[in-house]
Design a protein around this motif. Sequence first.
Motif, PDB file in Angstrom:
ATOM      1  N   GLU A 156     -20.589 -48.751 -98.200  1.00  0.00           N
ATOM      2  CA  GLU A 156     -20.827 -50.179 -98.426  1.00  0.00           C
ATOM      3  C   GLU A 156     -22.255 -50.573 -98.045  1.00  0.00           C
ATOM      4  OE1 GLU A 156     -17.785 -52.380 -96.473  1.00  0.00           O
ATOM      5  OE2 GLU A 156     -16.156 -51.422 -97.578  1.00  0.00           O
ATOM      6  N   ALA A 157     -23.233 -49.823 -98.576  1.00  0.00           N
ATOM      7  CA  ALA A 157     -24.623 -50.077 -98.216  1.00  0.00           C
ATOM      8  C   ALA A 157     -25.548 -49.795 -99.391  1.00  0.00           C
ATOM      9  CB  ALA A 157     -25.027 -49.211 -97.020  1.00  0.00           C
ATOM     10  N   HIS A 158     -26.713 -50.413 -99.366  1.00  0.00           N
ATOM     11  CA  HIS A 158     -27.805 -50.085-100.270  1.00  0.00           C
ATOM     12  C   HIS A 158     -28.619 -48.969 -99.618  1.00  0.00           C
ATOM     13  CE1 HIS A 158     -27.070 -53.767-102.640  1.00  0.00           C
ATOM     14  NE2 HIS A 158     -26.789 -54.325-101.471  1.00  0.00           N
ATOM     15  N   HIS A 159     -29.267 -48.131-100.433  1.00  0.00           N
ATOM     16  CA  HIS A 159     -29.992 -46.981 -99.909  1.00  0.00           C
ATOM     17  C   HIS A 159     -31.379 -46.876-100.523  1.00  0.00           C
ATOM     18  CE1 HIS A 159     -25.715 -45.905 -99.456  1.00  0.00           C
ATOM     19  NE2 HIS A 159     -26.072 -45.072 -98.503  1.00  0.00           N
ATOM     20  N   VAL A 160     -32.291 -46.308 -99.748  1.00  0.00           N
ATOM     21  CA  VAL A 160     -33.561 -45.841-100.299  1.00  0.00           C
ATOM     22  C   VAL A 160     -33.915 -44.561 -99.536  1.00  0.00           C
ATOM     23  CG1 VAL A 160     -35.005 -47.219 -98.721  1.00  0.00           C
ATOM     24  CG2 VAL A 160     -35.927 -46.425-100.891  1.00  0.00           C
ATOM     25  N   LYS A 161     -34.277 -43.516-100.306  1.00  0.00           N
ATOM     26  CA  LYS A 161     -34.654 -42.259 -99.664  1.00  0.00           C
ATOM     27  C   LYS A 161     -36.050 -42.386 -99.067  1.00  0.00           C
ATOM     28  CE  LYS A 161     -33.936 -38.160-101.637  1.00  0.00           C
ATOM     29  NZ  LYS A 161     -34.191 -36.945-102.489  1.00  0.00           N
ATOM     30  N   LEU A 162     -36.199 -41.930 -97.833  1.00  0.00           N
ATOM     31  CA  LEU A 162     -37.509 -41.922 -97.192  1.00  0.00           C
ATOM     32  C   LEU A 162     -38.238 -40.616 -97.507  1.00  0.00           C
ATOM     33  CD1 LEU A 162     -36.568 -43.556 -93.760  1.00  0.00           C
ATOM     34  CD2 LEU A 162     -37.469 -44.652 -95.827  1.00  0.00           C
ATOM     35  N   PHE A 163     -37.661 -39.484 -97.117  1.00  0.00           N
ATOM     36  CA  PHE A 163     -38.261 -38.195 -97.478  1.00  0.00           C
ATOM     37  C   PHE A 163     -37.240 -37.081 -97.273  1.00  0.00           C
ATOM     38  CE2 PHE A 163     -39.459 -39.174 -93.095  1.00  0.00           C
ATOM     39  CZ  PHE A 163     -39.102 -38.030 -92.397  1.00  0.00           C
ATOM     40  N   ASP A 164     -37.401 -36.012 -98.064  1.00  0.00           N
ATOM     41  CA  ASP A 164     -36.570 -34.823 -97.901  1.00  0.00           C
ATOM     42  C   ASP A 164     -37.009 -34.072 -96.656  1.00  0.00           C
ATOM     43  OD1 ASP A 164     -34.873 -34.875-100.264  1.00  0.00           O
ATOM     44  OD2 ASP A 164     -36.717 -34.548-101.397  1.00  0.00           O
ATOM     45  N   GLU A 165     -36.039 -33.470 -96.000  1.00  0.00           N
ATOM     46  CA  GLU A 165     -36.378 -32.709 -94.805  1.00  0.00           C
ATOM     47  C   GLU A 165     -36.898 -31.321 -95.181  1.00  0.00           C
ATOM     48  OE1 GLU A 165     -34.423 -32.849 -90.699  1.00  0.00           O
ATOM     49  OE2 GLU A 165     -33.410 -31.173 -91.685  1.00  0.00           O
ATOM     50  N   ARG A 166     -37.948 -30.904 -94.463  1.00  0.00           N
ATOM     51  CA  ARG A 166     -38.442 -29.537 -94.544  1.00  0.00           C
ATOM     52  C   ARG A 166     -38.364 -28.940 -93.151  1.00  0.00           C
ATOM     53  NH1 ARG A 166     -40.537 -28.307 -99.292  1.00  0.00           N
ATOM     54  NH2 ARG A 166     -41.779 -26.552 -98.506  1.00  0.00           N
ATOM     55  N   LEU A 167     -38.074 -27.660 -93.074  1.00  0.00           N
ATOM     56  CA  LEU A 167     -37.763 -27.012 -91.808  1.00  0.00           C
ATOM     57  C   LEU A 167     -38.838 -26.012 -91.417  1.00  0.00           C
ATOM     58  CD1 LEU A 167     -33.982 -26.286 -92.468  1.00  0.00           C
ATOM     59  CD2 LEU A 167     -34.943 -28.172 -91.141  1.00  0.00           C
ATOM     60  N   THR A 168     -39.121 -25.967 -90.123  1.00  0.00           N
ATOM     61  CA  THR A 168     -40.064 -25.006 -89.566  1.00  0.00           C
ATOM     62  C   THR A 168     -39.408 -24.322 -88.377  1.00  0.00           C
ATOM     63  OG1 THR A 168     -42.011 -26.290 -90.217  1.00  0.00           O
ATOM     64  CG2 THR A 168     -42.305 -24.695 -88.455  1.00  0.00           C
ATOM     65  N   ALA A 169     -39.366 -22.995 -88.400  1.00  0.00           N
ATOM     66  CA  ALA A 169     -38.888 -22.223 -87.252  1.00  0.00           C
ATOM     67  C   ALA A 169     -40.095 -21.886 -86.390  1.00  0.00           C
ATOM     68  CB  ALA A 169     -38.190 -20.946 -87.703  1.00  0.00           C
ATOM     69  N   CYS A 170     -40.030 -22.230 -85.120  1.00  0.00           N
ATOM     70  CA  CYS A 170     -41.188 -22.014 -84.265  1.00  0.00           C
ATOM     71  C   CYS A 170     -40.749 -21.676 -82.845  1.00  0.00           C
ATOM     72  CB  CYS A 170     -42.115 -23.224 -84.281  1.00  0.00           C
ATOM     73  SG  CYS A 170     -41.284 -24.799 -83.999  1.00  0.00           S
ATOM     74  N   ALA A 171     -41.658 -21.079 -82.131  1.00  0.00           N
ATOM     75  CA  ALA A 171     -41.401 -20.678 -80.750  1.00  0.00           C
ATOM     76  C   ALA A 171     -42.716 -20.726 -79.991  1.00  0.00           C
ATOM     77  CB  ALA A 171     -40.791 -19.282 -80.697  1.00  0.00           C
ATOM     78  N   SER A 172     -42.641 -20.539 -78.697  1.00  0.00           N
ATOM     79  CA  SER A 172     -43.864 -20.536 -77.902  1.00  0.00           C
ATOM     80  C   SER A 172     -44.664 -19.278 -78.208  1.00  0.00           C
ATOM     81  CB  SER A 172     -43.527 -20.593 -76.415  1.00  0.00           C
ATOM     82  OG  SER A 172     -42.948 -19.357 -75.994  1.00  0.00           O
ATOM     83  N   PRO A 173     -45.993 -19.343 -78.115  1.00  0.00           N
ATOM     84  CA  PRO A 173     -46.805 -18.138 -78.351  1.00  0.00           C
ATOM     85  C   PRO A 173     -46.406 -16.966 -77.462  1.00  0.00           C
ATOM     86  CG  PRO A 173     -48.194 -20.092 -78.341  1.00  0.00           C
ATOM     87  CD  PRO A 173     -46.823 -20.534 -77.894  1.00  0.00           C
ATOM     88  N   ASP A 174     -46.061 -17.232 -76.211  1.00  0.00           N
ATOM     89  CA  ASP A 174     -45.650 -16.146 -75.313  1.00  0.00           C
ATOM     90  C   ASP A 174     -44.367 -15.486 -75.815  1.00  0.00           C
ATOM     91  OD1 ASP A 174     -47.803 -16.535 -73.675  1.00  0.00           O
ATOM     92  OD2 ASP A 174     -46.709 -17.711 -72.176  1.00  0.00           O
ATOM     93  N   PHE A 175     -43.411 -16.311 -76.284  1.00  0.00           N
ATOM     94  CA  PHE A 175     -42.151 -15.763 -76.797  1.00  0.00           C
ATOM     95  C   PHE A 175     -42.427 -14.879 -78.005  1.00  0.00           C
ATOM     96  CE2 PHE A 175     -38.412 -15.724 -79.465  1.00  0.00           C
ATOM     97  CZ  PHE A 175     -37.361 -15.606 -78.574  1.00  0.00           C
ATOM     98  N   ASP A 265     -31.590 -29.085 -96.149  1.00  0.00           N
ATOM     99  CA  ASP A 265     -30.422 -29.426 -96.970  1.00  0.00           C
ATOM    100  C   ASP A 265     -30.030 -30.894 -96.842  1.00  0.00           C
ATOM    101  OD1 ASP A 265     -29.524 -29.399 -94.400  1.00  0.00           O
ATOM    102  OD2 ASP A 265     -27.829 -28.048 -94.750  1.00  0.00           O
ATOM    103  N   GLY A 266     -31.008 -31.753 -96.596  1.00  0.00           N
ATOM    104  CA  GLY A 266     -30.715 -33.181 -96.499  1.00  0.00           C
ATOM    105  C   GLY A 266     -31.994 -33.985 -96.518  1.00  0.00           C
ATOM    106  N   ALA A 267     -31.854 -35.278 -96.382  1.00  0.00           N
ATOM    107  CA  ALA A 267     -33.008 -36.176 -96.414  1.00  0.00           C
ATOM    108  C   ALA A 267     -32.802 -37.293 -95.403  1.00  0.00           C
ATOM    109  CB  ALA A 267     -33.185 -36.757 -97.820  1.00  0.00           C
ATOM    110  N   TYR A 268     -33.896 -38.009 -95.135  1.00  0.00           N
ATOM    111  CA  TYR A 268     -33.840 -39.198 -94.282  1.00  0.00           C
ATOM    112  C   TYR A 268     -33.729 -40.421 -95.186  1.00  0.00           C
ATOM    113  CZ  TYR A 268     -35.070 -36.169 -90.433  1.00  0.00           C
ATOM    114  OH  TYR A 268     -35.046 -35.170 -89.490  1.00  0.00           O
ATOM    115  N   TRP A 269     -32.825 -41.318 -94.811  1.00  0.00           N
ATOM    116  CA  TRP A 269     -32.511 -42.481 -95.635  1.00  0.00           C
ATOM    117  C   TRP A 269     -32.583 -43.762 -94.812  1.00  0.00           C
ATOM    118  CZ3 TRP A 269     -31.175 -41.838-100.825  1.00  0.00           C
ATOM    119  CH2 TRP A 269     -30.912 -40.523-101.228  1.00  0.00           C
ATOM    120  N   LEU A 270     -32.937 -44.833 -95.490  1.00  0.00           N
ATOM    121  CA  LEU A 270     -32.782 -46.188 -94.953  1.00  0.00           C
ATOM    122  C   LEU A 270     -31.615 -46.819 -95.695  1.00  0.00           C
ATOM    123  CD1 LEU A 270     -33.890 -48.657 -93.275  1.00  0.00           C
ATOM    124  CD2 LEU A 270     -35.194 -49.246 -95.338  1.00  0.00           C
ATOM    125  N   ALA A 271     -30.642 -47.352 -94.957  1.00  0.00           N
ATOM    126  CA  ALA A 271     -29.487 -48.005 -95.569  1.00  0.00           C
ATOM    127  C   ALA A 271     -29.296 -49.372 -94.918  1.00  0.00           C
ATOM    128  CB  ALA A 271     -28.229 -47.160 -95.402  1.00  0.00           C
TER     129      ALA A 271
END
Length: 300
Positions: A156-175, A265-271
Amino acid sequence: MRQRRFLPSLSQLIAFEAVMRHRSVTAAADELHLTQSTVSRLVASLERQLGRDLFLRQRRRLIPNAEALVYGASVTQALDQIQRASMAVVANPGGGALSLSVLPTFATRWLAPRLGQFLASNPGISVNLSTKIQRFSFASEAFDAVIYFGAEDWPEAHHVKLFDERLTACASPDFLARHPIARADDMAGLPMLQLETRPFGWQAWFAAQGATGVPVSGMVMDQFSMMIQAAIAGLGVALLPSYLARPEIADGRLAPTLRAEVPGDGAYWLAWPDRRQGDPAFTRFRTWLEAEVARDHPHA
């Protein structure tokens, strides 16, 4: 035309809600700075007006029945809405107050640092932020809009997509120095930090790397901010939305591994609910938010 019988006085409702919350006439009277007899009289007058008993009376105790429990939840929501509306009038007599529900780390890392620009450009509007992870209904919560992650499916809401999610796998340089990662299979056996609301995040990341079947194990957390700090401390590899990982990567506290910024596999939305459609204050906020997203994510 509203029927008077179904519009109890505010005094009756406040007394009833306090008794429900405290399960005690004495505690309710102390909170409201009233006598016990006054609170009891207000509750009894509410019952007469509704034509229903709401409590079982045992000596000096009032025990709510099933009808009182259901009615009490609705009364609490209504009083909360009245209180928020009144606070908005006091805080901003111009009437341009917005109450937003926002994801915790998105609020602190992305929205809050930019919000000052909006407020400076719109001095007649105030913005109240609450962080929520679980979904809610606009019908029962006094929020004007929500920023959430997922699909275009807020009820029961109006929607607008903000942006698609992109993923980064990261760790500390020492790790990464101790656990070099040249291909996806090198991740096997390493601790992979996970977010409890994204149970399939790592699977999406491995698929984007062209790898499948790598077992995932590691700490499960409920907020990205905790995951970032855990990764900096060398507790494992964090799977983060790219926009959240950039500051730590830029200052060298985290380093990306393999192919960076793969599709999620998803996006950020304003509703927002229908009651805010066309509202001037909300329209200005939405326009500003979309402009900020376009500047930060030009290909969103």
